[in-house]
Every structure is written in structure tokens, then in C-alpha cells.
Design an enzyme around this catalytic site. Sequence first.
Site, PDB file in Angstrom:
ATOM      1  N   SER A 669       0.897  -1.156  -0.028  1.00 29.87           N
ATOM      2  CA  SER A 669       0.121  -0.089   0.050  1.00 29.87           C
ATOM      3  C   SER A 669       0.754   1.083   0.172  1.00 29.87           C
ATOM      4  O   SER A 669       1.558   1.523  -1.046  1.00 29.87           O
ATOM      5  CB  SER A 669      -0.968   0.035   1.093  1.00 29.87           C
ATOM      6  N   ASP A 742      -8.908  -4.792  -5.926  1.00 30.23           N
ATOM      7  CA  ASP A 742      -8.522  -3.802  -4.899  1.00 30.23           C
ATOM      8  C   ASP A 742      -9.623  -2.754  -4.500  1.00 30.23           C
ATOM      9  O   ASP A 742     -10.040  -1.921  -5.525  1.00 30.23           O
ATOM     10  CB  ASP A 742      -7.299  -3.077  -5.184  1.00 30.23           C
ATOM     11  N   HIS A 776      -7.480  -5.398  -1.639  1.00 31.60           N
ATOM     12  CA  HIS A 776      -6.329  -4.592  -1.145  1.00 31.60           C
ATOM     13  C   HIS A 776      -5.517  -5.590  -0.403  1.00 31.60           C
ATOM     14  O   HIS A 776      -4.182  -5.734  -0.425  1.00 31.60           O
ATOM     15  CB  HIS A 776      -6.713  -3.327  -0.443  1.00 31.60           C
TER      16      HIS A 776
END
Length: 809
Positions: A669, A742, A776
Site C-alpha cells: 500500500s 482492490d 487490497h
Amino acid sequence: MKHFFTLFLLCFALTGYTQENLTYQKPHKNILELAEAPLAPSIRMDNKGEHIVLLYRSSYKTIEELSETELRLGGLRINPVTNIGSRTRYYTNIKLSTKKDGTPKPVTGLTPDGRYANFSWSPNQDYMTFTKTLSTGVELWLLDIKNSTAKKISEANLNANMGNPVTWFKDSEAVLVKRLPENRAALINTSEAVPTGPTISVSEAGVKAQNRTYQDLLKNKNDEHNFEQLAQSELYKITLDGKASLWKSTNMYRGISFSPDGNNVMITTINKPFSYLVPYYRFPSESVVYTSNGDLVKSILQVPLIEDLPKGFMAERTGKRDLDWRSDKPATLYWAEALDGGDPANEVPFRDEVFQQDAPFDGAITSVIKTKDRFRGITWGDDHTAIAYDMWWNTRNTRTYVFDPSNASKAPKVLFDRNYQDRYSDPGEFVYTKNDFNEYVLDLHNNTAYLIGDGYSEAGKFPFVDELNLNTTKTKRLYQSKLTDKVESISSALDAKSGEYIVSIESKNEYPNYYIRNIKKRKGLTPLTHFENPFKSIQDVKKEVISYKRADGLDLSGTLYLPTDYEAGKKYPMIMWAYPREYKDKNSAAQSTSSSNEFTYPYYGSPIYWVTRGYVVLDDAAFPIIGEGDEQPNDTFREQLVANAKAAIDAVDNLGYIDRERVAVGGHSYGAFMTANLLAHSNLFAAGIARSGAYNRTLTPFGFQSEERNYWEAPEIYNSMSPFMHADKMKTPLLLIHGEADNNSGTYPLQSERYFNALKGLGAPVRLVMLPRESHGYSAKESILHMLWEQDQWLEDHVKNKGKTKPAK
């Protein structure tokens, strides 16, 4: 000539976008052994510590589970066949144990291969409800704690599309359940539906709607129809023997909460119009109070569509917000209202005011407290004592007040006024107890409260229990852990007055287990759980928290692991894993909350696996980004990023462990964003691994991470921080991994795809791996094992064997 040109384009397409067709791979056996280790159960404990519910599950889903039907609507991900969140993590077995006998025992009535979720204690904690998902829908089950039995009390007709569909009545004899409506309309297959016209969105002149780049939003009228049908429920009252009666007819029910005395229930429903800009929780809503029999009392709050808010992380809408029941009163609602118009730019003496009103909500509305900064909650105690909290993100400040909720003219007293990022000065959290309504309230004894603190300091973590006199604001330390070879955490109080607390204790090779500790009697610990270390192959790995300085003198730290086959004097490759964090002061940024005695747990995204493959690992390396005073952290983001990285490599190199020419960096991330920036703006690394990141900040123009300024206010920041804008500088091998589904704000899969295209177009060494169905965070076993294989191959090729000739295949 025409045929030649066509052939040229075809060749360009084939060479420019070469794909590698692979089935799912598994990593090296050393990594696989750790990745497939069984997961210890999660626990749910009653407030007396007498009964423990142990919930067992696999570490992973399967790719087959992730491939089930999924609709992404209004910020939700729903399986429209089963009517539950499509990303729900299920438990597969339930066992029970007691304080007297810590041996887990099976629950009669269950099969050990269920798909269980949404566990909820009854108010008296004699029972627990949970859902069981079948291929056709969701059932409601009841767990009898004392008798260790479970039974089904509804058919597979629950609507769990918006979370837990069950709310207990306060007498613990029935539950209020969201069920699928009998008259729900058929869903529209949007892939086959013929459009009836364009989708049109409108912006009014002067009305700003600077929203985050949310994903899974509604896109058209078909989505609106499907969302409405999936959000609709009927409310049924179901008794413990399974008898069901209709309580309220079809509506889009979002929230349900009973008053402490159980005589009233507040129901929040979603209204229209829907939005294509924001998720469902910012759609219009109405909160209405009914009696426990379903009779209307009063409509309390109507909230309009929230698409436009003032600029800033501390912005709020006007009107009532944070509406909830006082836990210490039979039926009193309280709420906050902004005094600054919800606009952080307005300078006012008080930001928020909190009000209250008693049932039946036709009497006086009284003020209970005003807060200097944005209101963040209340811990209720009794008629004359409550604790309130506020915070202000821009200064990282928080206050804790004690006040008299029965006397607004009496000025509140500030107990703590501090930087919430300063972990060393954290006074801890207040201890709760259950009152006669079975609600958690402040544990008070003669105006004395108790605090449980983590006890972080330069010397390590030594949790504590303090006694706080609310009259004098003086504290007295009742207990502080003295463990130096293990790490203790204090979870909760069983009985603060008698000194009984639930604690967990762990070491680097001992899995965290729970105990009862009496801090007054100073007697031995009473064990509650007996979990074994599932990661035996790394239990003896050498581990230490190292401290070092950045070039500007800032203290940094990281957790260093040596290879399992470490030999003194030998130089090893290293992988460094990190995540940047923003601070407003150097003191907080320099603090460390890591301990070499914490259990060594290689979760799916961890770099720790590579100690079994001959690598030094520097995990959780400190990457503070500081902006003091008027300076914002991101003003010098790149410079601080590189300074943090160089300091870390220098520190480990000075210890004699590594070959600094063979160092990799990785992150997930914002850590992926960090990784790409480090490779573009330094020559410190042999390779990088960037998972699920964002690389072009112009695609998140209304702020990102902790950046409040929009693109048009600070274009130089957005451009200088975007690795995409500096793709021409990239010469270091980079492995990009991203989930195709995601759902995180800003980290669209497009970010990795476009960054890869830019790097490949400029001749940079890069590999892009898109994981089907993954969000994610990754969850399918096949995806995670393949990800570990990709990372291992990348590190072997570009780090451990850097410069060596690859053998012919």
C-alpha cells in the site's frame, strides 16, 4: 506495404506486452512450511472470565470462494446468492473452555466444516448468536454457553449484506433479525441489460464536493436498483426457541440499537437519492425511535445526502451527528453538533457541543459539554461523572475531559491534553464495568477511576494499571509489569477493585496466551489458554530491535532478524520492509514501540519468511516523515524517505551482517508507494517489491494518505511524490503485485497497470503480477502462496544472486 505495416504493429504488440502464462505456484519448502502452519483460534471471553469461546478458521480462503458471485455496490461487496458480504472471513469450528478447565471442548450440534460469522453475546452472556452460510443463504444459530450446545433457530433467509443482521433484545430472550423480504424484486444482470439512456451527473456552480477516490460506487440506474433490493429487509423478532414474528415491514435498515432499559429501539434506515460519488453510509438516512413492541415514538434525525463537506480531515456536516444512547441511563439519547459550521478553517472557541434528551423525546434538550476540538466520544459513568474526548488531526492533539452531565454550568476539567502520537506519555484507557442494564460504563469507586496503559518507554513495553482520583486528577500506580524476557499486555479488568485483570504474555518463541493476574494479591498467574507455537522452524532465530540515527540526528529503529543458518563473519543479502508514517514533531517520530521479545509471527504479507532462505530481514523499519510547525510532512517527503533508508542500511552494515550491494526494499500500500520512490530517487537497493500501491497522485487529486492539500493547491507536491512522473529515472528491478479487485481508496489496480506500462515503455526491469479476485489485502491460499513464490524468485534473481550468470533453462 500495407501488409508490412500490419505485421510491424503485430510484432510490436507481441514484444511490447509479452505475457507469462503461469498457473498458481508454491514457494520454497522452507517458506511453505511456515505459510501452511495452523492458525491458533480467536477467542471471545465473557466479562467475568469464566467462559471462553474459541473460534477456529484456516489462515486463508480459497480462490474458489473468492470466485463466487459478487456485486460491488455503494462501497459494499455482496454475494447476491447467499446475501452476505462476499469478503466475509468465516470460522469453521467452535469450541468452549472455562476458567476452571482450560481444555477446549467441542460444541454439540455443530459440524466442524461450517461457515460461521457474526458472533454476538446476549446481554446476560448466557448465549451467543452466530450465522451459518450455506450455498443458498444465511441461517441464524444459537450457542448455549453453559450447556455447550448449538442449534439453528432460523432458515437460510437472513439479510447480512450490510453486516451483522442480528440485534439482541435486552432481556436476552429474543433477537431482532434482518430477513430477506418476501417481495424482493429480481436483480438486474448489468452485463446483459440493454441501456435506456446515458448516465448523467451534475455539479452545481460553487458547490464543492472534494471526496476521496472511493471504489465500488454505484455507477448507473441498474446499480441503484440492485443496491436497493439487496439493502432491503424485513425485521423479525425471533425467540430462543425459533418462533418468528414480523416486527417491521420492508425497508433499507442500516442500524439497530436498543436503549439500555430495553423499552426503546432506534432504527436507522437508508433513504434516496443515492449517490455515484460516495459510499452508502453517506446516503440520506433517518433515525427513528420505536418501543420494543414496534410502536412509533419519534423521528429523531434526518440526514441529507453528504456529497459536499468543507475542506480538511476535521470537516463535519452540520446538525446532529454521533447519535447514541447514554449507557448509564434507561433511555437518554445524546449527540454532537458542530459549532464551527463543520469547517476546520473557522476559528471558534469551541468546535462542538454535545446535547442530550430523555425519552419520549418531547421534553427539554440540554447541553452536557462543549469541546475545544472535534468531539470524539464519551465514556459514561453515573449522573455526575462522565469522560469526554476530542481531537484535532492537524496538531495531532487530543484532550480527555471529566465533566458532570447533570450540570452544564459546571466547567469540565481537562485530565489529559497531549499529542496522541506520543506513545511514551499515553496515560492509558479507562476501565469499564457492566451496570444493571448490562451496558459497559466507567468503573468508579468513590470518584476514583482506573486506567490500563501499554507502558511504552525507551526501555521497552511495561504495561501498567493506574488509579486516578477524578477530583484531584492525581494518579497512583497500582501495578507495572516487570517482565524483561517476555512481553505482557493487559487486555481488560475482571474486577478492578479486587485487582483481577486479563493479561496476555508472549515471548519471541512463545505464542501469546491469556491469564488472570491479581495485581493486589501478587500471586501466580491463572492460565486461560494453552496455545502452542506453530512456527517451530524459526523459534530460535536471532532477533533484536536495533536503534540508529538519521543524518539529521533523529532516532530510528527497526526489528532485525538474522538468517536461521547464520554464520558469524559471513555477509548476507537483506530485505527491508517498511511503511512511512507522518508526524508533526520529532519527539514522537523517534519513539519505538517494538520489542525483541514479541512473538515472531510470519503473517501472509510478512518478510520474516526469508530468514529461512538466507536473508537478513529488517522489518518495521522506522520511516517517519516529519513536518513541524507550518511545514507539512510531505514538503520534504522524498528527502526524508531516502535519509531513513540510508540510515537503516548503514546501521545493519555497521553491525557486519550484510553485503550492502545486495539489499532489497519492500512494502504494501503506502509502503509500495515508498518502495517505488526509493528506487527512483536513490541507488541504495538491488531490487524492490511493491504490493497494491498508488504511483500517480494526480489520480487522487483531493488528498491522499495524510495530505490535506488538493492537487491544484500543491501540484509540485503531487508531481514530485508520484513515482509515475519519474519513471524515466527507474533502473532498479521492481516487482509490482496488485489485487485485481482492490477496494482501497486510491489504490486502483489501474495504478500498477499504468506504472508498469510506463516503466516497460522506458525499458526499466519490471514485472507485474495481477492476482485474480484479490482485494487490497490478499486472502486466497492460492494467491498468497503464489505471491510468496514470486517474491522469493525475484529476491533470488535480483538480490541474492545479483550479478551472477543465470543457468540456462
